[in-house]
Design a protein around this motif. Structure first.
Motif, PDB file in Angstrom:
ATOM      1  N   SER A  91       0.838  -1.197   0.000  1.00  0.00           N
ATOM      2  CA  SER A  91       0.000   0.000   0.000  1.00  0.00           C
ATOM      3  C   SER A  91       0.872   1.246   0.000  1.00  0.00           C
ATOM      4  O   SER A  91       2.063   1.202   0.324  1.00  0.00           O
ATOM      5  CB  SER A  91      -0.909   0.010   1.228  1.00  0.00           C
ATOM      6  N   PHE A  92       0.257   2.369  -0.350  1.00  0.00           N
ATOM      7  CA  PHE A  92       0.980   3.648  -0.321  1.00  0.00           C
ATOM      8  C   PHE A  92       1.393   3.992   1.111  1.00  0.00           C
ATOM      9  O   PHE A  92       2.505   4.451   1.357  1.00  0.00           O
ATOM     10  CB  PHE A  92       0.099   4.752  -0.897  1.00  0.00           C
ATOM     11  N   LEU A  93       0.480   3.732   2.061  1.00  0.00           N
ATOM     12  CA  LEU A  93       0.779   4.024   3.463  1.00  0.00           C
ATOM     13  C   LEU A  93       1.908   3.148   3.979  1.00  0.00           C
ATOM     14  O   LEU A  93       2.737   3.600   4.777  1.00  0.00           O
ATOM     15  CB  LEU A  93      -0.475   3.821   4.318  1.00  0.00           C
ATOM     16  N   THR A 151       4.416   2.027   2.320  1.00  0.00           N
ATOM     17  CA  THR A 151       5.683   2.246   1.623  1.00  0.00           C
ATOM     18  C   THR A 151       6.124   3.708   1.763  1.00  0.00           C
ATOM     19  O   THR A 151       6.892   4.041   2.657  1.00  0.00           O
ATOM     20  CB  THR A 151       5.554   1.847   0.139  1.00  0.00           C
ATOM     21  N   GLY A 157       4.354   6.241   2.746  1.00  0.00           N
ATOM     22  CA  GLY A 157       3.868   6.789   4.008  1.00  0.00           C
ATOM     23  C   GLY A 157       4.783   6.431   5.158  1.00  0.00           C
ATOM     24  O   GLY A 157       5.120   7.282   5.994  1.00  0.00           O
ATOM     25  N   ALA A 158       5.195   5.163   5.215  1.00  0.00           N
ATOM     26  CA  ALA A 158       6.108   4.721   6.266  1.00  0.00           C
ATOM     27  C   ALA A 158       7.451   5.429   6.162  1.00  0.00           C
ATOM     28  O   ALA A 158       8.077   5.776   7.174  1.00  0.00           O
ATOM     29  CB  ALA A 158       6.295   3.211   6.191  1.00  0.00           C
ATOM     30  N   VAL A 218       7.999   8.502   4.971  1.00  0.00           N
ATOM     31  CA  VAL A 218       7.842   9.879   5.448  1.00  0.00           C
ATOM     32  C   VAL A 218       7.769   9.923   6.970  1.00  0.00           C
ATOM     33  O   VAL A 218       8.400  10.775   7.614  1.00  0.00           O
ATOM     34  CB  VAL A 218       6.580  10.520   4.824  1.00  0.00           C
ATOM     35  N   VAL A 219       7.010   9.007   7.563  1.00  0.00           N
ATOM     36  CA  VAL A 219       6.898   8.964   9.018  1.00  0.00           C
ATOM     37  C   VAL A 219       8.264   8.704   9.649  1.00  0.00           C
ATOM     38  O   VAL A 219       8.677   9.386  10.602  1.00  0.00           O
ATOM     39  CB  VAL A 219       5.890   7.885   9.455  1.00  0.00           C
TER      40      VAL A 219
END
Length: 337
Positions: free
Chosen positions: A298-300, A302, A304-305, A307-308
């Motif tokens: 998922s975008f979150l 990859t 997203g993780a 960026v976090v």
């Protein structure tokens, strides 16, 4: 550019000393331009700079080639690979910069390596993404560990940066010390820093270790040779990083060529190369099966993780750097007055 030989090393602040390295130290208060120029002169850091700067361009070339061959960047199956390929370009470049500009002051020395540790911890996250997406054993796909592999890896990256930065801050006076001028407690500092990187490495490679056990147990696995080469170079890298061999056996003989940190850089780059080849092979060969299992990134999970993790790691670096920057500003005001 002023250098310190065996007769002048005592003039250096202890923070700059390296075990078994006697000569070739740069002036500890060099300008940024002097630091850049020093990469074209023979110092005990020159090979450290180039053994990571040149591989950066090799990995960047591979990254560009990969992007040009992808049919669509919207294909979510390739996202973990893109993050991984980006981060294997970032970590050697950051390391090269750290070795280049670490001679500007004692404060910059620490801050440069804080960023170096942060880049390595992000690289460990990239490894986790690629391993979790393309290398997970068949029986583990869609398991609890598979679903939470990347979130745990984000936590590991934060742990890695925090502990490695902390290891550079431990002094006899306590955390940060009174003026951050003391030599970090050698064995404790090295042990903490080693643990900071060993823990994410072990976690990331759990799926790979399991696949190797299956192979020796009579199971089948593809592309194992590149994985084994990567593990071999990882073990060599850890050994060189902790042992300070061969310079510890013959102080002064390996100041410019052949000391452990140069060999450590070469082993990490070689290991990353074999790891990259293995990841690319697994990503291609297992695509149909993994897609059929619904194991689509998922975008979150990859970008997203990433960026976090990047935000958290920069925050940690900022926390550890703030006292140093404050000390540096006070010293500049004092010298100006």
């Amino acid at each position: 550019m002023e250098f310190y030989n065996s007769n002048g090393i005592e003039q250096l602040e202890p923070v700059f000393w390296e075990d078994g390295i006697i000569s070739g130290y740069r002036h500890p208060h060099s300008s940024a331009l002097d630091c850049v120029l020093s990469s074209f002169q023979m110092t005990n850091e020159t090979m450290n700079i180039w053994t990571h700067f040149l591989p950066t361009w090799y990995f960047l070339w591979r990254f560009v080639i990969l992007c040009s061959t992808l049919t669509s960047l919207s294909d979510s199956y390739t996202w973990p690979l893109l993050v991984y390929m980006l981060l294997i370009c970032v970590y050697p470049f950051t390391s090269s910069c750290a070795h280049t500009f670490s001679a500007m002051s004692a404060e910059s020395y620490h801050i440069c390596y804080f960023f170096d540790y942060g880049a390595l911890s992000l690289y460990s996250l990239g490894c986790a993404m690629s391993y979790g997406s393309y290398m997970m054993p068949d029986s583990w796909v869609n398991s609890w560990l598979h679903q939470h592999f990347v979130p745990i890896a984000v936590g590991n990256s934060v742990f890695c940066t925090s502990l490695s930065c902390y290891s550079r801050s431990v002094t006899p006076q306590g955390i940060m010390g009174k003026h951050f001028e003391c030599l970090p407690l050698g064995l404790l500092s090295k042990a903490l820093r080693t643990a900071a990187f060993v823990v994410p490495f072990i976690f990331d490679t759990v799926p790979l270790f399991y696949r190797i056990l299956l192979f020796f147990g009579g199971g089948s696995t593809d592309h194992l040779s590149n994985h084994c080469y990567h593990l071999l170079f990882a073990v060599l890298s850890c050994f060189l990083f902790t042992s300070h061999l061969p310079e510890r056996l013959a102080p002064g003989r390996f100041d410019y060529f052949g000391h452990s940190h140069q060999l450590f850089h070469i082993c990490t780059v070689a290991g990353t190369h074999f790891q990259m080849e293995a990841v690319l092979a697994d990503m291609t060969s297992r695509r149909a099966w993994l897609t059929a299992q619904g194991a689509t990134p998922s975008f979150l999970g990859t970008f997203g993780a990433l960026v976090v993790s990047l935000t958290l790691n920069l925050g940690i670096i900022g926390i550890f750097s703030a006292p140093l920057l404050s000390c540096f500003q006070k010293q500049r005001r004092a010298s100006a007055s």
